[in-house]
Design a protein around this motif. Structure first.
Motif, PDB file in Angstrom:
ATOM      1  N   ASN A  72       0.817  -1.211   0.000  1.00  0.00           N
ATOM      2  CA  ASN A  72       0.000   0.000   0.000  1.00  0.00           C
ATOM      3  C   ASN A  72       0.852   1.263   0.000  1.00  0.00           C
ATOM      4  OD1 ASN A  72      -2.654  -0.918  -0.121  1.00  0.00           O
ATOM      5  ND2 ASN A  72      -2.844  -1.148   2.083  1.00  0.00           N
ATOM      6  N   VAL A  73       1.852   1.286   0.873  1.00  0.00           N
ATOM      7  CA  VAL A  73       2.686   2.480   0.997  1.00  0.00           C
ATOM      8  C   VAL A  73       3.458   2.746  -0.289  1.00  0.00           C
ATOM      9  CG1 VAL A  73       4.640   3.504   2.223  1.00  0.00           C
ATOM     10  CG2 VAL A  73       2.858   2.306   3.508  1.00  0.00           C
ATOM     11  N   ALA A  74       4.084   1.711  -0.839  1.00  0.00           N
ATOM     12  CA  ALA A  74       4.850   1.897  -2.071  1.00  0.00           C
ATOM     13  C   ALA A  74       3.938   2.300  -3.223  1.00  0.00           C
ATOM     14  CB  ALA A  74       5.607   0.619  -2.418  1.00  0.00           C
ATOM     15  N   ALA A  75       2.716   1.776  -3.244  1.00  0.00           N
ATOM     16  CA  ALA A  75       1.782   2.124  -4.316  1.00  0.00           C
ATOM     17  C   ALA A  75       1.427   3.607  -4.275  1.00  0.00           C
ATOM     18  CB  ALA A  75       0.522   1.281  -4.211  1.00  0.00           C
ATOM     19  N   THR A  76       1.092   4.110  -3.085  1.00  0.00           N
ATOM     20  CA  THR A  76       0.725   5.533  -3.011  1.00  0.00           C
ATOM     21  C   THR A  76       1.933   6.423  -3.288  1.00  0.00           C
ATOM     22  OG1 THR A  76       1.038   5.627  -0.598  1.00  0.00           O
ATOM     23  CG2 THR A  76      -1.171   5.099  -1.395  1.00  0.00           C
ATOM     24  N   LEU A  77       3.106   6.000  -2.856  1.00  0.00           N
ATOM     25  CA  LEU A  77       4.309   6.780  -3.138  1.00  0.00           C
ATOM     26  C   LEU A  77       4.594   6.826  -4.635  1.00  0.00           C
ATOM     27  CD1 LEU A  77       6.566   5.518  -0.204  1.00  0.00           C
ATOM     28  CD2 LEU A  77       5.708   7.850  -0.499  1.00  0.00           C
ATOM     29  N   ALA A  78       4.271   5.740  -5.330  1.00  0.00           N
ATOM     30  CA  ALA A  78       4.484   5.712  -6.776  1.00  0.00           C
ATOM     31  C   ALA A  78       3.410   6.493  -7.528  1.00  0.00           C
ATOM     32  CB  ALA A  78       4.510   4.261  -7.264  1.00  0.00           C
ATOM     33  N   HIS A  79       2.185   6.462  -7.019  1.00  0.00           N
ATOM     34  CA  HIS A  79       1.068   7.097  -7.714  1.00  0.00           C
ATOM     35  C   HIS A  79       0.979   8.612  -7.483  1.00  0.00           C
ATOM     36  CE1 HIS A  79      -0.749   3.527  -9.304  1.00  0.00           C
ATOM     37  NE2 HIS A  79      -1.200   3.056  -8.159  1.00  0.00           N
ATOM     38  N   CYS A  80       1.406   9.067  -6.306  1.00  0.00           N
ATOM     39  CA  CYS A  80       1.094  10.440  -5.872  1.00  0.00           C
ATOM     40  C   CYS A  80       2.340  11.309  -5.717  1.00  0.00           C
ATOM     41  CB  CYS A  80       0.360  10.405  -4.529  1.00  0.00           C
ATOM     42  SG  CYS A  80      -1.175   9.457  -4.532  1.00  0.00           S
ATOM     43  N   ARG A  81       2.082  12.596  -5.609  1.00  0.00           N
ATOM     44  CA  ARG A  81       3.107  13.573  -5.245  1.00  0.00           C
ATOM     45  C   ARG A  81       2.699  14.207  -3.913  1.00  0.00           C
ATOM     46  NH1 ARG A  81       4.020  17.695 -10.007  1.00  0.00           N
ATOM     47  NH2 ARG A  81       5.706  18.322  -8.582  1.00  0.00           N
ATOM     48  N   PRO A  82       3.668  14.773  -3.183  1.00  0.00           N
ATOM     49  CA  PRO A  82       3.312  15.427  -1.914  1.00  0.00           C
ATOM     50  C   PRO A  82       2.189  16.444  -2.102  1.00  0.00           C
ATOM     51  CG  PRO A  82       5.684  15.252  -2.096  1.00  0.00           C
ATOM     52  CD  PRO A  82       5.125  14.799  -3.419  1.00  0.00           C
TER      53      PRO A  82
END
Length: 355
Positions: free
Chosen positions: A77-87
């Motif tokens: 989950n964490v890696a997915a959101t980090l890959a999908h999103c920007r701060p």
């Protein structure tokens, strides 16, 4: 929200029936033997044949281009959101979703993302609720980037998102430029219960993953799948979060074994959950949520026993459960037999009578 019980002394407080979570499963002897025989190599350079086999199989299972082996579902989950999103980006998910309630604020701490909780019964938001939460692009509001669902919905009672609802969420998301992410920790439970394939269940979802250390009985691991470009980004974040697992084929072999031997048997866990719910519902004052998969939530307050006291009384009798969101959660799995379910019901009845 309380999840795990206080630390216990195994000698003074032996547990015979572990209903705390399906994460409590232990690898079978046959799974251990498969792990011992595993071909291994350096996962970092794509040289571990067992890891490669596992990733190929999960990508095919979910209908995606590629996949990567991760130590845990939370890391998926964490890696997915980090890959999908920007701060500064916004993620939409149900208020009780794992990414909000069970991941230590990782998405905010590591990515600077805002997760907007959506209301809804049984751990699921209605497609209309999702649509209503969308707003026009504006410099005054965070970019809405990802919508996430949890299949099955854990805190909602192990409920199954209907395929029609999933498809409608995908349709709304795509029409509004959002990425779709499926937390599939217990996805295969949903597939076994509905007889809908994992490929069909995950169709339209840009990223999806399955956990092997729950009902599938492996000691470690989750595999996340998506487009090749997405998986390349996930690999970069995996490196940043700790790197590869090197000769990870030993662990991947357990997951491959689980795909071959432990998927269909999830139906046994569902049957045991229904049996437990049926037995508990026959005890005066026990309020039980009808299970759809392997999770049983109940309240004993009407029988004159608080949830905390019931959990403690059962623990003293060798049965381990969890308090979650004011209810007791029992989770059936590979190491729980039908006889254990009967004994648990009998012990609950005994405690209620004593009260």
């Amino acid at each position: 929200m309380h999840y795990t019980p206080a630390p216990r002394d195994p000698k003074a407080d032996p547990i015979r029936i572990n209903l705390l979570s399906d994460t409590q499963t232990r690898p079978t002897q046959a799974m251990r033997e498969a792990m011992a025989r595993a071909e291994v190599g350096d996962e970092q350079i794509g040289d571990d044949p067992t890891v490669n086999l596992l990733c190929e199989r999960v990508a095919s299972l979910l209908g995606k281009e590629a996949a990567v082996f991760m130590p845990s579902g939370t890391m998926c989950n964490v890696a997915a959101t980090l890959a999908h999103c920007r701060p500064g980006d916004e993620i939409l998910a149900h208020a009780s979703a794992h990414i909000i309630a069970r991941e230590g604020g990782a998405h905010a701490a590591l990515g600077g993302f805002q997760i907007t909780p959506l209301p809804g019964d049984d751990g699921q938001f209605a497609p209309g609720t999702f649509r209503a939460a969308l707003h026009p692009r504006s410099r005054y509001q965070p970019p809405q980037t990802v919508v996430s669902v949890e299949q099955t919905a854990n805190i909602g009672g192990g409920t199954i998102w209907k395929k029609a609802a999933l498809d409608e969420v995908v349709e709304i998301a795509k029409a509004n430029g959002l990425i779709t992410h499926m937390d599939g920790a217990r996805l295969l439970n949903a597939c076994v219960a509905t007889k809908i394939s994992a490929r069909d269940m995950a169709a339209g979802w840009d990223s999806a993953w399955i956990d092997f250390s729950k009902g599938l009985g492996a000691p470690i691991g989750g595999v996340i799948a998506g487009s090749r470009a997405f998986i390349d980004d996930v690999w970069r974040w995996k490196q940043r979060l700790g790197g590869s697992m090197r000769q990870a084929g030993i662990c991947a072999a357990a997951c491959v074994y689980a795909l071959d031997h432990h998927v269909d048997r999830l139906a046994d866990d569902h049957a045991n959950a229904r049996s437990l719910a049926r037995g508990l519902s026959q005890i005066n004052g026990i309020e039980v949520q009808e299970p759809e998969t392997n999770l049983v939530f109940f309240r004993p307050d009407g029988a004159g026993v608080s949830g905390d006291k019931m959990v403690e009384a059962l623990r003293k009798r060798g049965v381990l459960l969890a308090m979650m969101d004011g209810r007791i959660r029992a989770c059936t799995h590979l190491d729980v037999s039908a006889a254990m379910i009967e004994e648990t019901v009998a012990l609950v009845r005994e405690i209620v009578r004593g009260a």
